[in-house]
Design an enzyme around this catalytic site. Sequence first.
Site, PDB file in Angstrom:
ATOM      1  N   TRP A   1       0.868  -1.186   0.000  1.00 27.18           N
ATOM      2  CA  TRP A   1       0.000   0.000   0.000  1.00 27.18           C
ATOM      3  C   TRP A   1       0.907   1.239   0.000  1.00 27.18           C
ATOM      4  O   TRP A   1       1.858   1.293   0.799  1.00 27.18           O
ATOM      5  CB  TRP A   1      -0.865  -0.042   1.274  1.00 27.18           C
TER       6      TRP A   1
ATOM      7  N   ASP B   1      -1.310  -5.852   8.942  1.00 21.20           N
ATOM      8  CA  ASP B   1      -2.269  -4.820   8.549  1.00 21.20           C
ATOM      9  C   ASP B   1      -3.518  -5.536   8.027  1.00 21.20           C
ATOM     10  O   ASP B   1      -3.462  -6.255   7.033  1.00 21.20           O
ATOM     11  CB  ASP B   1      -1.642  -3.939   7.456  1.00 21.20           C
TER      12      ASP B   1
ATOM     13  N   ALA C   1      -7.010  -4.696   6.667  1.00 13.32           N
ATOM     14  CA  ALA C   1      -7.944  -3.661   6.209  1.00 13.32           C
ATOM     15  C   ALA C   1      -9.117  -4.235   5.417  1.00 13.32           C
ATOM     16  O   ALA C   1     -10.050  -3.502   5.091  1.00 13.32           O
ATOM     17  CB  ALA C   1      -7.196  -2.634   5.352  1.00 13.32           C
TER      18      ALA C   1
ATOM     19  N   LYS D   1     -13.646  -0.592   5.194  1.00  7.67           N
ATOM     20  CA  LYS D   1     -14.222  -1.287   4.042  1.00  7.67           C
ATOM     21  C   LYS D   1     -15.289  -2.286   4.478  1.00  7.67           C
ATOM     22  O   LYS D   1     -16.363  -2.338   3.894  1.00  7.67           O
ATOM     23  CB  LYS D   1     -13.148  -2.043   3.256  1.00  7.67           C
TER      24      LYS D   1
HETATM   25  C1  LMR Z   1      -6.714   2.391  -0.962  1.00  6.10           C
HETATM   26  O1  LMR Z   1      -5.641   1.777  -0.941  1.00  6.10           O
HETATM   27  O2  LMR Z   1      -7.216   2.844  -2.008  1.00  6.10           O
HETATM   28  C2  LMR Z   1      -7.464   2.581   0.310  1.00  6.10           C
HETATM   29  O3  LMR Z   1      -6.843   1.886   1.346  1.00  6.10           O
HETATM   30  C3  LMR Z   1      -7.740   3.993   0.635  1.00  6.10           C
HETATM   31  C4  LMR Z   1      -6.532   4.702   1.172  1.00  6.10           C
HETATM   32  O4  LMR Z   1      -6.646   5.310   2.248  1.00  6.10           O
HETATM   33  O5  LMR Z   1      -5.481   4.684   0.540  1.00  6.10           O
END
Ligand code: LMR
Length: 394
Positions: free
Chosen positions: A127, A208, A210, A243
């Site tokens: 990420w 993590d 999410a 999410k």
């Molecule tokens: C993403 O990766 O698009 C989401 O997790 C939103 C973000 O906060 O980056």
Amino acid sequence: MFESLKKAPIDKIFQLLGEFRADEREDKIDLGIGVFKDKNKHTPIMSAVKKAEKQVFDNETTKTYVGVSGNRGFCDSISDLVFGESVDKSRIRAVQAPGGTGSIWVLLQLINRARPNGKIWVSDPSWPNHWPMCELSGLEPNFYPYFDHKTGKVKFDEMMECLDALGPQDTVLLHACCHNPTGANLTNEQWDIVAKSLKRTGAFPFIDSAYLGFGEGLEEDAYGLRKLASELPEMMLAFSASKNFGLYRERVGVAFCIAKNPEQADIAFSQMGNIVRASFSQPPDHGAEIVRVILADPELRAEWEAELEDMREFIVHIREKLADAIRERSNSSNFDFVAEHQGMFSLLGLSKEQVGILKKENAIYMLDDSRISIAGIPEDEIGRMADAIVGVLR
Ligand code: LMR
């Protein structure tokens, strides 16, 4: 004051969202930020959330402070949801934080207190916010091999070669499920091997989480994190409800520490509280209270689980349709990995130039590394999308 500074880079996910919103073309498609969208390209409020929110409005009698560590009923119910019976609760401590990102922030600060300037290993790629957050916390980020761009799969042997060489001073950041940005995930057998390696090297696991519930289901997606929690003496986990409860803007998250024993868990808890107080004083309560109400009420909980399962199945369906549509048009199975991946994202393997053409000529927005948010694909646009993707490949 500010003359000593240069303009900071804008986060690429939010920069793209800004460009998308400014685009006036009616047929534009947003595959950038990871949010779920329904048939009308709208991100709905889940019905269990709407009902719980009404209860919160009706029953709330005060807006006084909750406390530094946040809503305890919420933290306890997320702890049960995430860890199940995998670890003795006396070793777990949790503080609420603003979203998954706020939770990661608290935990990174704690790592830096325990191991100043220590090394943290993140997947290549990860990420886009992981790396800057590690740096801002004073840690030294490094990559471990993860994704094979040629096959669309995890390079597991190379990953393990790197992890096996780590030591007790290293921290490893792992995605619980639904890897962001690649969509390629560890199998249960691979999680077992990771657990064994971490046990042997003493490297510290930081997970993590999410997207719990978006891969194979709530229980199935928790396999890896529970395996590590049950086998290793210590662990950290950042949980996001953005999410799976669709509470994105409410910023709902939990930072968890699992310690060797209850005494060390208390120390970790006091440190987390100290970091929260110095960072943002206390977390916001509204979204957390909504989640607490849902998880405490059997009917609302069943409704939420069913809605989450619908979203998950919709994503699986869109993945299959997109892979089929590209296969039909390109006469090749090169994009079949889209159907095999799990969670909100897949990395298509297009060049920056090809991504630029899709944006300019087709109003299709994806991150410049060609990450697409599958949850943002309108079903009736899959044909047009596949035409455009196959078009730029020619
Ligand atoms: C993403 O990766 O698009 C989401 O997790 C939103 C973000 O906060 O980056």
